[in-house]
Design an enzyme around this catalytic site. Structure first.
Site, PDB file in Angstrom:
ATOM      1  N   THR A   5     -18.019   9.400   1.218  1.00  0.00           N
ATOM      2  CA  THR A   5     -17.544   9.302   2.606  1.00  0.00           C
ATOM      3  C   THR A   5     -16.158   8.647   2.685  1.00  0.00           C
ATOM      4  O   THR A   5     -15.705   8.300   3.767  1.00  0.00           O
ATOM      5  CB  THR A   5     -18.533   8.477   3.470  1.00  0.00           C
ATOM      6  OG1 THR A   5     -18.818   7.243   2.792  1.00  0.00           O
ATOM      7  CG2 THR A   5     -19.826   9.233   3.700  1.00  0.00           C
ATOM      8  N   CYS A  10       0.822  -1.216   0.000  1.00  0.00           N
ATOM      9  CA  CYS A  10       0.000   0.000   0.000  1.00  0.00           C
ATOM     10  C   CYS A  10       0.856   1.265   0.000  1.00  0.00           C
ATOM     11  O   CYS A  10       0.331   2.359  -0.178  1.00  0.00           O
ATOM     12  CB  CYS A  10      -0.951  -0.021   1.187  1.00  0.00           C
ATOM     13  SG  CYS A  10      -2.270  -1.221   0.981  1.00  0.00           S
ATOM     14  N   ASP A  50     -11.354  -4.816   2.919  1.00  0.00           N
ATOM     15  CA  ASP A  50     -12.303  -3.708   2.796  1.00  0.00           C
ATOM     16  C   ASP A  50     -13.755  -4.170   2.923  1.00  0.00           C
ATOM     17  O   ASP A  50     -14.623  -3.387   3.319  1.00  0.00           O
ATOM     18  CB  ASP A  50     -12.084  -2.954   1.476  1.00  0.00           C
ATOM     19  CG  ASP A  50     -10.863  -2.045   1.555  1.00  0.00           C
ATOM     20  OD1 ASP A  50     -10.579  -1.512   2.632  1.00  0.00           O
ATOM     21  OD2 ASP A  50     -10.190  -1.861   0.517  1.00  0.00           O
ATOM     22  N   THR A  75      -5.261 -10.775 -16.673  1.00  0.00           N
ATOM     23  CA  THR A  75      -3.816 -10.551 -16.551  1.00  0.00           C
ATOM     24  C   THR A  75      -3.301  -9.679 -17.687  1.00  0.00           C
ATOM     25  O   THR A  75      -3.666  -9.878 -18.842  1.00  0.00           O
ATOM     26  CB  THR A  75      -3.045 -11.889 -16.579  1.00  0.00           C
ATOM     27  OG1 THR A  75      -3.512 -12.723 -15.530  1.00  0.00           O
ATOM     28  CG2 THR A  75      -1.550 -11.661 -16.403  1.00  0.00           C
ATOM     29  N   ASP A 106     -10.459   0.029   7.769  1.00  0.00           N
ATOM     30  CA  ASP A 106      -9.212  -0.698   7.982  1.00  0.00           C
ATOM     31  C   ASP A 106      -8.072   0.287   7.768  1.00  0.00           C
ATOM     32  O   ASP A 106      -8.240   1.327   7.129  1.00  0.00           O
ATOM     33  CB  ASP A 106      -9.088  -1.960   7.108  1.00  0.00           C
ATOM     34  CG  ASP A 106      -9.181  -1.683   5.625  1.00  0.00           C
ATOM     35  OD1 ASP A 106      -9.473  -0.530   5.235  1.00  0.00           O
ATOM     36  OD2 ASP A 106      -8.954  -2.620   4.839  1.00  0.00           O
TER      37      ASP A 106
HETATM   38 CO    CO Z   1      -9.694   0.075   3.313  1.00  0.00          CO
HETATM   39 CO    CO Z   2      -8.459  -0.845   0.198  1.00  0.00          CO
END
Ligand code: CO
Ligand code: CO
Ligand code: CO
Length: 347
Positions: free
Chosen positions: A46, A16, A89, A139, A225
């Site tokens: 949001t 990330c 998520d 892919t 998260d």
């Molecule tokens: Co998230």
């Molecule tokens: Co995410």
């Protein structure tokens, strides 16, 4: 298993940490018209983790996708981490993940096809653990490799957990320790112990499933998260959507291994500074806030834990459940109040 391939050699920022900066993203999203439909229960308005679409009075769909370049050397482990992160998520919204599609970018001329198979196998095994069936994918030949899932989950339309559900008086609970960005940066520099690296990888592979089950048992309404925008970045999205102030006591935040000291040695990924830039104008920093703890608040997490807002009187029971479920590091790290001065107060 494939012959030894080191995926980390192919990327500068993995996981990330490779996300586009939140400031740039918000600039771009301004120009994107939002579809109007009464059945859209949650959209990017949001800044939630996933979109939610109502099918009928008993069923809504949770839709999300995430993919990123490698966060570790081993293809199978990378597949597991990418899948756990993509499915997360759905858990953050209180949904049950059901189906997924693979999203893969793979440099066929530069890596053996065994590595491709091992990434997919890691993703498949993690999805199976989550009860998710992968029923297709796509892919592209591309360098460096990137992998993730598009995931569909089910949820009751009245039980959606969002960024907008934090209420003044609530406590904030975090279910996994922070530090994956720092540990990975340190690992590249050869400064991280095997134990800390193993622990960071264990946490990234760990599904947010058990944390989500506890949230649902206690009818939690506000959660996210913690991923690329860091603890403070995701807390800001929650504070804005809920129109409240969030106070985080950085000394209370559980950390992975030696993360704190690694900052002294310069293990601060570039994503941390992008996250800081995004959150800064909405944040009040305590004058005596320790620099390392400040940077930890902005560390980009890959497949991080859940951050949720819980009524104070239920906190002890919730923590007991989280600890029993194997999330031993779960802790109260702050609280929610009526909006005052800034969205985020870092102590
Ligand atoms: Co998230
Ligand atoms: Co995410
Ligand atoms: Co296609």
């Amino acid at each position: 298993m494939s012959k030894k391939v080191d995926l980390l050699q192919m990327v500068e920022y993995g996981g990330c940490s490779a996300k586009i900066s939140p400031n740039q993203l918000e600039e771009i999203l301004k120009y994107l018209p939002l579809p109007k439909d009464p059945n859209i229960l949650v959209d990017i308005d949001t800044h939630d983790d996933a979109g939610v679409y109502k099918v009928n009075n008993d069923l809504a769909l949770v839709l999300t996708t995430d993919f990123f370049p490698p966060v570790c050397s081993d293809p199978y482990e990378f597949g597991q981490i990418a899948a756990a992160n993509s499915i997360s998520d759905v858990y953050a919204m209180g949904g049950d993940p059901v189906l997924a599609l693979n999203i893969m970018m793979f440099p066929a001329a530069k890596l053996p096809m065994e590595a491709y198979a091992d990434i997919l196998k890691g993703g498949f095994d993690k999805a199976t653990e989550a009860g998710v069936r992968i029923i297709g994918g796509h892919t592209i030949d591309d360098f460096p490799p990137k992998y993730g899932l598009a995931v569909v989950g089910y949820i009751h339309p009245e039980k959606v957990i969002t960024n907008a559900g934090a209420r003044p008086g609530d406590s904030l609970i975090l279910t996994k320790p922070i530090g994956t960005g720092i540990i990975l940066a340190g690992h590249r520099l050869g400064m991280v112990s095997d134990d800390d690296l193993t622990e960071a990888k264990r946490l990234m592979k760990l599904l947010n499933k058990t944390g989500a089950e506890v949230m649902k048992k206690f009818n939690i309404r506000g959660a996210t998260d913690i991923t690329g925008f860091g603890l403070a970045g995701h807390a800001l999205k929650m504070a804005k959507a809920s129109r409240v102030s969030i106070r985080i006591t950085m000394k209370e935040v559980p950390l992975i291994g030696n993360s704190y000291n690694l900052i002294d040695d310069g293990c601060i990924p570039g994503a941390s500074f992008r996250n800081l830039e995004y959150v800064e104008k909405d944040t009040d920093f305590a004058s005596d806030l320790d620099y390392n703890l400040k940077m930890i608040a902005f560390d980009a997490q890959t497949s991080g834990g859940l951050l949720f807002s819980a009524p104070d009187e239920k906190v002890n029971e919730i923590l007991e459940d989280l600890h029993t479920a194997g999330l031993q590091n779960s802790k109260v790290i702050g609280n929610v109040s009526e909006y005052k001065d800034k969205f985020i107060h870092l102590f």
